[in-house]
Design a protein around this motif. Sequence first.
Motif, PDB file in Angstrom:
ATOM      1  N   GLU A 104       7.770  -5.677  -9.160  1.00 14.22           N
ATOM      2  CA  GLU A 104       8.582  -4.714  -8.563  1.00 14.22           C
ATOM      3  C   GLU A 104       8.328  -3.444  -9.209  1.00 14.22           C
ATOM      4  N   TYR A 105       7.334  -3.337 -10.231  1.00 13.40           N
ATOM      5  CA  TYR A 105       7.270  -2.084 -10.914  1.00 13.40           C
ATOM      6  C   TYR A 105       6.607  -0.913 -10.217  1.00 13.40           C
ATOM      7  N   PRO A 106       5.919  -1.080  -9.331  1.00 15.51           N
ATOM      8  CA  PRO A 106       5.530  -0.078  -8.274  1.00 15.51           C
ATOM      9  C   PRO A 106       6.727   0.607  -7.813  1.00 15.51           C
ATOM     10  N   ARG A 107       7.847  -0.144  -7.450  1.00 20.40           N
ATOM     11  CA  ARG A 107       8.844   0.224  -6.725  1.00 20.40           C
ATOM     12  C   ARG A 107       9.828   1.124  -7.785  1.00 20.40           C
ATOM     13  N   SER A 133      -0.332  -4.428  -9.396  1.00 18.82           N
ATOM     14  CA  SER A 133       0.606  -4.851  -9.954  1.00 18.82           C
ATOM     15  C   SER A 133       1.972  -5.055  -8.789  1.00 18.82           C
ATOM     16  N   GLY A 134       1.515  -4.709  -7.651  1.00 23.88           N
ATOM     17  CA  GLY A 134       2.352  -4.980  -6.670  1.00 23.88           C
ATOM     18  C   GLY A 134       2.202  -6.649  -6.112  1.00 23.88           C
ATOM     19  N   ILE A 141      -9.072   9.697 -10.991  1.00 19.42           N
ATOM     20  CA  ILE A 141      -7.614   9.119 -11.692  1.00 19.42           C
ATOM     21  C   ILE A 141      -6.611   8.540 -10.513  1.00 19.42           C
ATOM     22  N   VAL A 142      -6.359   9.445  -9.447  1.00 22.85           N
ATOM     23  CA  VAL A 142      -5.648   9.254  -8.298  1.00 22.85           C
ATOM     24  C   VAL A 142      -5.945   7.654  -7.813  1.00 22.85           C
ATOM     25  N   ALA A 143      -7.361   7.424  -7.541  1.00 21.75           N
ATOM     26  CA  ALA A 143      -8.077   6.386  -6.894  1.00 21.75           C
ATOM     27  C   ALA A 143      -7.482   4.951  -7.891  1.00 21.75           C
ATOM     28  N   VAL A 144      -7.705   5.216  -9.355  1.00 19.45           N
ATOM     29  CA  VAL A 144      -7.370   4.340 -10.412  1.00 19.45           C
ATOM     30  C   VAL A 144      -5.912   3.894 -10.409  1.00 19.45           C
ATOM     31  N   VAL A 145      -4.931   4.980 -10.434  1.00 22.43           N
ATOM     32  CA  VAL A 145      -3.798   4.770 -10.328  1.00 22.43           C
ATOM     33  C   VAL A 145      -3.185   4.025  -9.249  1.00 22.43           C
ATOM     34  N   THR A 146      -3.886   4.174  -7.996  1.00 19.60           N
ATOM     35  CA  THR A 146      -3.422   3.571  -6.782  1.00 19.60           C
ATOM     36  C   THR A 146      -3.750   2.138  -6.855  1.00 19.60           C
ATOM     37  N   ILE A 182       0.644  -1.066   0.021  1.00 22.85           N
ATOM     38  CA  ILE A 182      -0.160  -0.019  -0.123  1.00 22.85           C
ATOM     39  C   ILE A 182       0.750   1.204   0.054  1.00 22.85           C
ATOM     40  N   GLN A 183       2.020   1.217   0.951  1.00 21.28           N
ATOM     41  CA  GLN A 183       2.715   2.588   0.890  1.00 21.28           C
ATOM     42  C   GLN A 183       3.341   2.992  -0.413  1.00 21.28           C
ATOM     43  N   VAL A 184       3.902   1.909  -1.071  1.00 22.08           N
ATOM     44  CA  VAL A 184       4.684   2.261  -2.408  1.00 22.08           C
ATOM     45  C   VAL A 184       3.828   3.094  -3.351  1.00 22.08           C
ATOM     46  N   PRO A 185       2.799   2.486  -3.603  1.00 19.86           N
ATOM     47  CA  PRO A 185       1.858   3.272  -4.455  1.00 19.86           C
ATOM     48  C   PRO A 185       1.467   4.593  -3.786  1.00 19.86           C
ATOM     49  N   LEU A 186       1.386   4.550  -2.586  1.00 22.48           N
ATOM     50  CA  LEU A 186       0.912   6.087  -2.109  1.00 22.48           C
ATOM     51  C   LEU A 186       2.057   7.138  -2.100  1.00 22.48           C
ATOM     52  N   ALA A 187       3.008   6.689  -1.941  1.00 19.34           N
ATOM     53  CA  ALA A 187       4.257   7.434  -1.834  1.00 19.34           C
ATOM     54  C   ALA A 187       4.542   7.776  -3.336  1.00 19.34           C
TER      55      ALA A 187
END
Lengths: 943, 142
Positions: free
Chosen positions: A570-573, B22-23, B11-16, A514-519
Amino acid sequence: MIFEGEWIIAAITGRTLIALAFTSAIVAGISYLAGWKKLGRASFITHSIALFSVIALLFTLFACHRYEFQYIWKHLNNEMPMRFIFSAFWGGQEGGFLLWMFWHNILALIIIWKRNIWESKVMTILATIEAFLSMMLLGIYFGDFQLGLDPFLLIREAPENFGMPWTNSADYLSLAHFTDGKGLNPLLQNYWMTIHPPTLFLGFASTSIPFAYAIAGLWKRDMKGWITPALPWAYFSIGILGTGILMGGAWAYEALSFGGFWAWDPVENSSLVPWLVLVAGAHLMLINKNKKKPTAILSTFWFTILSFLLVLYSTFLTKSGILGDTSVHSFVDSGILPQLLAYLMSFTALSHVMLIEGLKRRLYIIATNIIALIPMFWGEYAISCLMFLLVQICTATIASLKDFKNPEQEDSIMSREFWMFVGSLLLIISAIHITLQTSLPVFNKFLEPFSGFFTFLGNETEIARRALEATKENSFALIMMLEDVLQNGVYFFEGLAAHNFTPSSNLDKAYHLIQVPLATLIFIVIGLAQWMKYKKSSPSEVFPKLARAIIGSIAITFLLMMSFTFKTHEYPRVALLFATSFAVLSNADFIWSLLRGKLDKWGSPLAHIGFALTIFGAVISTAEKQFISSNQIGDISSLNSEFKNNEDLLLMQGDTLLMGDYFVTYTDRRTLGIHVFFDMVYFDRRSYKYTEGDIVVFKDLVYQAKENHTASYYFLDDAEKYWTPLPFPTKNQASRAQPWKNGIPGDSLFTLSPRIQLNEQMGNSPEPDTKHSLTSDLYTHIKWARITPPETDEEGFVGGQQATFSVGDSMYVSSTVLKLDSLSLVRDEDRPLLGLLEKDLALMACFSIGGKDTRGIATPLYIVRDDFVVPDLLALEEFGMKMRIDSFDPATEEVTLTIWEHESVRSDFIVMQAIVFPLINVLWLGCILMALGCFMAVRQRIK
Amino acid sequence: MKQNHIIVLVIVAVVTTLLIASGLSNNDFSVDILNANRSVDFRYAYENPGKEIALSGTFDSEHQVKYDPLVDAGITIFYLVDSSGDTSQVFFHGTEPQGLRQSETVMISSAEVINNEFHAYSIQLKCPSKYNEQNHLNIESE
């Protein structure tokens, strides 16, 4: 009764001072509330003087080693050098509260000294906080209920010693037990413990100032006026708290064997969350500062208030013992949980009541709060807390619908405000996620009263599932799926009913998800917002200016992808690395293009660069860390591959092994004080040069060199180009073959001495040693070493190791090689010579032995006399070894031996771990820049 | 709120969501957002083989710890008594944790039962703390 040698007067003085501090804080609060400024000031200064005296007195007692005081007895001993007195002072909860109050008083005195129009209201809040904090030190008992922890408690008065016979003897202090104290846990005896707590506590204390201003603003119903004086304090707090948190990370990295700088431990998290929330709050404050019509003013108040409440929550989590089994660092319950909870709830209720306007409505809310607390009388703490939370949510909702419903100004999407707001929201989401994760033990408590209900639900679901299972014949996919869902439901309710959730072991994965995308989004916003103007800027102005930063960060990301390999998940990274690079470049470009020579205004972009670099360094060094000690274990052939440990290296004393780009030798161990140091010398890896015709063995296959060449790191890289396989080597070729190696030890580069601290209190603990260099760190620590000598028999032989040989087999026993050359029946004529009887059946094994400097032959016998095996122990003194053949299997022609080694010849060995952290210095650089930026911003706002 | 504010938030929500999705590596869709394990006892663990669980208990000093780095530096075998009082052998995948023998509580945060063997992957130890029992003074003999 008079006790000999007690400084009873110090105890009485200390307690009187604490009582004075408590009452004067209350008087100060009331006076300020009533508007009697002079009395308020006088009593607050009295409070401060009393508190500073308490601290000075306690320090004196520490310096004089007065062990009749239980706090000192627990945290100090005679061996500790003077420089650790500070660490000992704040080694326990009492000292922690004193340190917090110390900073809090200093900050409050600055407010008094500044004398602005907000003084009365702000000081009322600060004095109230002080009163609560002083209460933590009162140490008064009401029946069984303990109010506060008295730092001046005498050891004979401590509850755990109640009723002990020595507490009644006048000369108890002459007992050996009280001439020395327990001492501070040796893990805490380092300079980090001297600098980290003061910084962190200053950070904690400073969050109360923006909080007090926000409450004062609500009190006056002045929605904007409080922001200007509160803003520099908020920046100050961000700078100090951030430094404190990262200093904790540096401590963990440098001195503890966590294997990194951040472990998502509850103690770390609960100081990070208030920081995140305060950063969000400060940005909203900045948005509203210069606006005629405020935007998101409720959030501005609420985030600012929340960050202080979260500091209290963090204190509650870490000091109440509720975290119990989820954290290694949390304190054990010291009986102040109810008090900490009361403290937290009072301020939470107070803040939410203040959101509402009008005395009458406030009274309603207060009454509702009290109703929520009623279940506590029946011991239903969890229900009461839940109801209390619900009341707060309702209060905030009412406030947002009624009290803060002024038409707000709408921001353009191309304005800085808008993006600052979006960034703040993202920070809050990140904080919420971390809080939820950290609070699992709290949720377990909340679930407790509903256990019966969830058991019922679980049973019902189970019944439904069984009913569905019974209709198995119509096995539609849909029904199968439904059954699956129900099965999961059963598990889920079972879990809720048992309320025994614990954080999973893979914390990194859980948080990063969660934190990586938010950051990532936060940093993109940071990079974007800096170039936007307040109010409105046109897209055609902004985007061309961002071009350089975007191109630059794409280039950096591309470079990183070339030099490190990232997998799909690892793409979010990678996205985060791009975002942080973008934030750094965009802000740097901003300074370069617009702020050259205007050093005063560098604060904001510099702090943002620092923050981005910190995260950039953290991501790279964590994601790309390399366990170079991996997969180098000596003999793993006999092991189940499943059990193979692939991160640790077994190193025999004197052996030189390849590890990453180094060769490493474990030379010696030495004991210094409470540490055992293990010296390891690192050598350069010099690539091995092969000449044409050389013959090597690699994975049981023989190869011959085609031409002269220098070996690559991996054989496979060379195989095709330089080596011809020899599927059927001649005897001559086979005997010439050497195992393939990529290099030989070159120059000795440096020595690292990771150590183990001998700690009777907490168990021995490893401490790392790190080789720092500009681009990467080599971090090493001992995973296992023999500290206590091994068990031996009377002659000094160690344990007995069994091994099976057939002719031609060889084996290492420590550094000695045993090779079975032949097995033969003892001939008749040799029997008398060997002291055998005529009827004996005897088998002779002939071993050649190669020691470090000596070679020899050993011939143990296997004797069968009258169907019994006669044990024949063969001692080999020059090799410090003895052996015995236990059995012989005629079918496979294998002998099984037991071999003992003498203690004196056994080689020492260790199991170690070595990790390379690339670019970790970027992280530390980021920390420094961030702190620097914050203080420049403080300076700019004060001016 | 303006319409384009909503668009930005969407958009922000979708990107998140995309980034989070993908993680998750391919075989990992079961990762809980609140990554929690249940702390259970041996009986539950053996009844649910293959399920990742957490467990805490006390070190059983009646049995020897088996750890021989010369054979395998990466496996430690010891016995643990769980909260219900059951004892089981534990195969811990790692070097012998420092202070295992002296520890007060052994917290296993990730473990599973494979082939009726209890395999533990991550361990934390709570050692006798300086904040409680050992401060009790029993010096009656003096």
